[in-house]
Scaffold this motif. Structure first.
Motif, PDB file in Angstrom:
ATOM      1  N   VAL A 266       0.848  -1.203   0.000  1.00  0.00           N
ATOM      2  CA  VAL A 266       0.000   0.000   0.000  1.00  0.00           C
ATOM      3  C   VAL A 266       0.883   1.252   0.000  1.00  0.00           C
ATOM      4  CG1 VAL A 266      -1.748   1.266   1.308  1.00  0.00           C
ATOM      5  CG2 VAL A 266      -1.876  -1.224   1.141  1.00  0.00           C
ATOM      6  N   GLY A 267       1.949   1.269   0.772  1.00  0.00           N
ATOM      7  CA  GLY A 267       2.876   2.406   0.822  1.00  0.00           C
ATOM      8  C   GLY A 267       3.538   2.657  -0.516  1.00  0.00           C
ATOM      9  N   CYS A 268       3.937   1.587  -1.205  1.00  0.00           N
ATOM     10  CA  CYS A 268       4.572   1.739  -2.521  1.00  0.00           C
ATOM     11  C   CYS A 268       3.610   2.325  -3.545  1.00  0.00           C
ATOM     12  CB  CYS A 268       5.105   0.390  -3.012  1.00  0.00           C
ATOM     13  SG  CYS A 268       6.571  -0.153  -2.135  1.00  0.00           S
ATOM     14  N   VAL A 269       2.375   1.858  -3.520  1.00  0.00           N
ATOM     15  CA  VAL A 269       1.371   2.389  -4.451  1.00  0.00           C
ATOM     16  C   VAL A 269       1.144   3.881  -4.190  1.00  0.00           C
ATOM     17  CG1 VAL A 269      -1.065   2.252  -5.114  1.00  0.00           C
ATOM     18  CG2 VAL A 269       0.257   0.157  -4.840  1.00  0.00           C
ATOM     19  N   ALA A 270       1.048   4.271  -2.932  1.00  0.00           N
ATOM     20  CA  ALA A 270       0.850   5.685  -2.586  1.00  0.00           C
ATOM     21  C   ALA A 270       2.045   6.524  -3.030  1.00  0.00           C
ATOM     22  CB  ALA A 270       0.618   5.832  -1.085  1.00  0.00           C
ATOM     23  N   ALA A 271       3.262   6.012  -2.849  1.00  0.00           N
ATOM     24  CA  ALA A 271       4.459   6.744  -3.264  1.00  0.00           C
ATOM     25  C   ALA A 271       4.494   6.916  -4.777  1.00  0.00           C
ATOM     26  CB  ALA A 271       5.711   6.024  -2.779  1.00  0.00           C
ATOM     27  N   CYS A 272       4.121   5.893  -5.524  1.00  0.00           N
ATOM     28  CA  CYS A 272       4.101   5.986  -6.990  1.00  0.00           C
ATOM     29  C   CYS A 272       3.092   7.028  -7.462  1.00  0.00           C
ATOM     30  CB  CYS A 272       3.784   4.624  -7.605  1.00  0.00           C
ATOM     31  SG  CYS A 272       5.133   3.438  -7.418  1.00  0.00           S
ATOM     32  N   LEU A 273       1.934   7.059  -6.819  1.00  0.00           N
ATOM     33  CA  LEU A 273       0.929   8.061  -7.184  1.00  0.00           C
ATOM     34  C   LEU A 273       1.427   9.477  -6.881  1.00  0.00           C
ATOM     35  CD1 LEU A 273      -2.398   6.375  -6.041  1.00  0.00           C
ATOM     36  CD2 LEU A 273      -1.699   6.910  -8.374  1.00  0.00           C
ATOM     37  N   ALA A 274       2.093   9.636  -5.756  1.00  0.00           N
ATOM     38  CA  ALA A 274       2.625  10.953  -5.398  1.00  0.00           C
ATOM     39  C   ALA A 274       3.659  11.414  -6.417  1.00  0.00           C
ATOM     40  CB  ALA A 274       3.228  10.917  -3.994  1.00  0.00           C
ATOM     41  N   VAL A 275       4.534  10.518  -6.841  1.00  0.00           N
ATOM     42  CA  VAL A 275       5.553  10.860  -7.843  1.00  0.00           C
ATOM     43  C   VAL A 275       4.882  11.222  -9.167  1.00  0.00           C
ATOM     44  CG1 VAL A 275       7.427   9.904  -9.240  1.00  0.00           C
ATOM     45  CG2 VAL A 275       7.424   9.576  -6.771  1.00  0.00           C
ATOM     46  N   ALA A 276       3.875  10.445  -9.547  1.00  0.00           N
ATOM     47  CA  ALA A 276       3.191  10.695 -10.817  1.00  0.00           C
ATOM     48  C   ALA A 276       2.482  12.047 -10.826  1.00  0.00           C
ATOM     49  CB  ALA A 276       2.186   9.575 -11.090  1.00  0.00           C
ATOM     50  N   VAL A 277       2.011  12.500  -9.670  1.00  0.00           N
ATOM     51  CA  VAL A 277       1.304  13.778  -9.601  1.00  0.00           C
ATOM     52  C   VAL A 277       2.269  14.947  -9.473  1.00  0.00           C
ATOM     53  CG1 VAL A 277      -0.260  15.153  -8.171  1.00  0.00           C
ATOM     54  CG2 VAL A 277      -0.826  12.783  -8.710  1.00  0.00           C
ATOM     55  N   PHE A 278       3.284  14.845  -8.618  1.00  0.00           N
ATOM     56  CA  PHE A 278       4.125  15.988  -8.305  1.00  0.00           C
ATOM     57  C   PHE A 278       5.298  16.209  -9.249  1.00  0.00           C
ATOM     58  CE2 PHE A 278       2.044  15.305  -4.160  1.00  0.00           C
ATOM     59  CZ  PHE A 278       1.457  16.550  -4.043  1.00  0.00           C
ATOM     60  N   VAL A 279       5.804  15.199  -9.908  1.00  0.00           N
ATOM     61  CA  VAL A 279       6.947  15.399 -10.813  1.00  0.00           C
ATOM     62  C   VAL A 279       6.588  16.332 -11.963  1.00  0.00           C
ATOM     63  CG1 VAL A 279       8.436  14.222 -12.480  1.00  0.00           C
ATOM     64  CG2 VAL A 279       8.243  13.354 -10.160  1.00  0.00           C
ATOM     65  N   PRO A 280       5.463  16.156 -12.654  1.00  0.00           N
ATOM     66  CA  PRO A 280       5.136  17.119 -13.711  1.00  0.00           C
ATOM     67  C   PRO A 280       4.981  18.547 -13.184  1.00  0.00           C
ATOM     68  CG  PRO A 280       3.763  15.172 -13.913  1.00  0.00           C
ATOM     69  CD  PRO A 280       4.510  15.046 -12.631  1.00  0.00           C
ATOM     70  N   PHE A 281       4.393  18.696 -11.990  1.00  0.00           N
ATOM     71  CA  PHE A 281       4.235  20.013 -11.375  1.00  0.00           C
ATOM     72  C   PHE A 281       5.598  20.660 -11.135  1.00  0.00           C
ATOM     73  CE2 PHE A 281       3.967  22.533  -7.463  1.00  0.00           C
ATOM     74  CZ  PHE A 281       3.008  23.454  -7.831  1.00  0.00           C
ATOM     75  N   VAL A 282       6.515  19.916 -10.545  1.00  0.00           N
ATOM     76  CA  VAL A 282       7.850  20.435 -10.246  1.00  0.00           C
ATOM     77  C   VAL A 282       8.602  20.765 -11.532  1.00  0.00           C
ATOM     78  CG1 VAL A 282      10.098  19.819  -9.266  1.00  0.00           C
ATOM     79  CG2 VAL A 282       8.013  19.334  -7.991  1.00  0.00           C
ATOM     80  N   LEU A 283       8.542  19.895 -12.511  1.00  0.00           N
ATOM     81  CA  LEU A 283       9.235  20.140 -13.777  1.00  0.00           C
ATOM     82  C   LEU A 283       8.680  21.367 -14.484  1.00  0.00           C
ATOM     83  CD1 LEU A 283       9.707  16.532 -15.194  1.00  0.00           C
ATOM     84  CD2 LEU A 283      11.431  18.027 -14.179  1.00  0.00           C
ATOM     85  N   PHE A 284       7.375  21.568 -14.401  1.00  0.00           N
ATOM     86  CA  PHE A 284       6.770  22.716 -15.066  1.00  0.00           C
ATOM     87  C   PHE A 284       7.272  24.023 -14.468  1.00  0.00           C
ATOM     88  CE2 PHE A 284       3.418  25.930 -15.292  1.00  0.00           C
ATOM     89  CZ  PHE A 284       3.312  26.044 -16.668  1.00  0.00           C
ATOM     90  N   PHE A 285       7.285  24.122 -13.106  1.00  0.00           N
ATOM     91  CA  PHE A 285       7.658  25.378 -12.482  1.00  0.00           C
ATOM     92  C   PHE A 285       9.161  25.579 -12.372  1.00  0.00           C
ATOM     93  CE2 PHE A 285       3.250  25.142 -11.126  1.00  0.00           C
ATOM     94  CZ  PHE A 285       2.843  26.410 -11.494  1.00  0.00           C
ATOM     95  N   TRP A 286       9.920  24.535 -12.124  1.00  0.00           N
ATOM     96  CA  TRP A 286      11.369  24.700 -12.024  1.00  0.00           C
ATOM     97  C   TRP A 286      12.039  24.646 -13.380  1.00  0.00           C
ATOM     98  CZ3 TRP A 286      12.429  21.240  -7.179  1.00  0.00           C
ATOM     99  CH2 TRP A 286      12.123  21.976  -6.047  1.00  0.00           C
TER     100      TRP A 286
END
Length: 193
Positions: free
Chosen positions: A34-54
């Motif tokens: 369950v922890g791994c699935v949650a971490a993968c979802l977090a990466v999938a959501v936040f990486v595009p956000f971070v790449l867009f702004f930085w």
């Protein structure tokens, strides 16, 4: 001694309870899955956000949204007279001499008859000028001798009896010369009808 012997010794225990206790229970999915699935979802959501702004170019010009946008605005110290002291308050304003003057006028309790006319900034033979309805400016040379010439209406004199005129004019000078970040060698205030 065996488990059955202990139960017989205790006596009168329901056989159905004993049978359920002996059966293996089904195991649930481990928590780490369950922890791994949650971490993968977090990466999938936040990486595009971070790449867009930085990843956005740092030197790109901001889009022009018109005069009402926040582009060209900064916090500006507005000086005002409070009794026998000069105080200051930070306001979020467009960096326009007229807008800053109007904020100063309002902060000092002056009426609308006190009006900004123009600002001329002389720098080593070059002049940057800002007038009521239009603005034009030329590049200032670093290290130039800068003269700040502010022209406002003479109606400011109507307030000299109610407000200490020296403090009022000093608050005007500080407000109008400090927001640009330049140091001025001279400051002149001209009053017109």
């Amino acid at each position: 001694m065996k488990a059955g012997d202990i139960l017989d010794a205790i006596g009168n225990i329901d056989e159905a309870c004993v049978k359920r206790a002996k059966e293996k229970t089904k195991s649930h999915k481990p928590v780490w899955i369950v922890g791994c699935v949650a971490a993968c979802l977090a990466v999938a959501v936040f990486v595009p956000f971070v790449l867009f702004f930085w990843g956005a170019p740092q030197n790109a010009a901001p889009p022009d949204y018109g005069v009402d946008s926040a582009i060209g605005k900064e916090y500006v110290w507005i000086y005002y007279v409070d009794g026998e002291e000069i105080r200051r308050e930070n306001e979020w304003l467009k960096l326009s001499p007229e807008i800053i003057f109007n904020a100063w006028r309002d902060k000092n309790g002056l009426g609308d008859e006190v009006k900004f006319i123009k600002v001329n900034i002389d720098t080593g033979g070059k002049t940057a000028e800002s007038e009521f309805e239009s603005e034009k400016a030329e590049n200032n040379e670093i290290g130039s001798y800068r003269v700040y010439n502010l022209t406002i209406t003479k109606s400011i004199e109507n307030y000299y009896d109610n407000i200490n005129s020296e403090l009022l004019l000093e608050s005007l000078k500080r407000t109008m010369t400090e927001y640009s970040g330049f140091e001025y060698n001279e400051y002149h205030l001209m009053l017109e009808e």
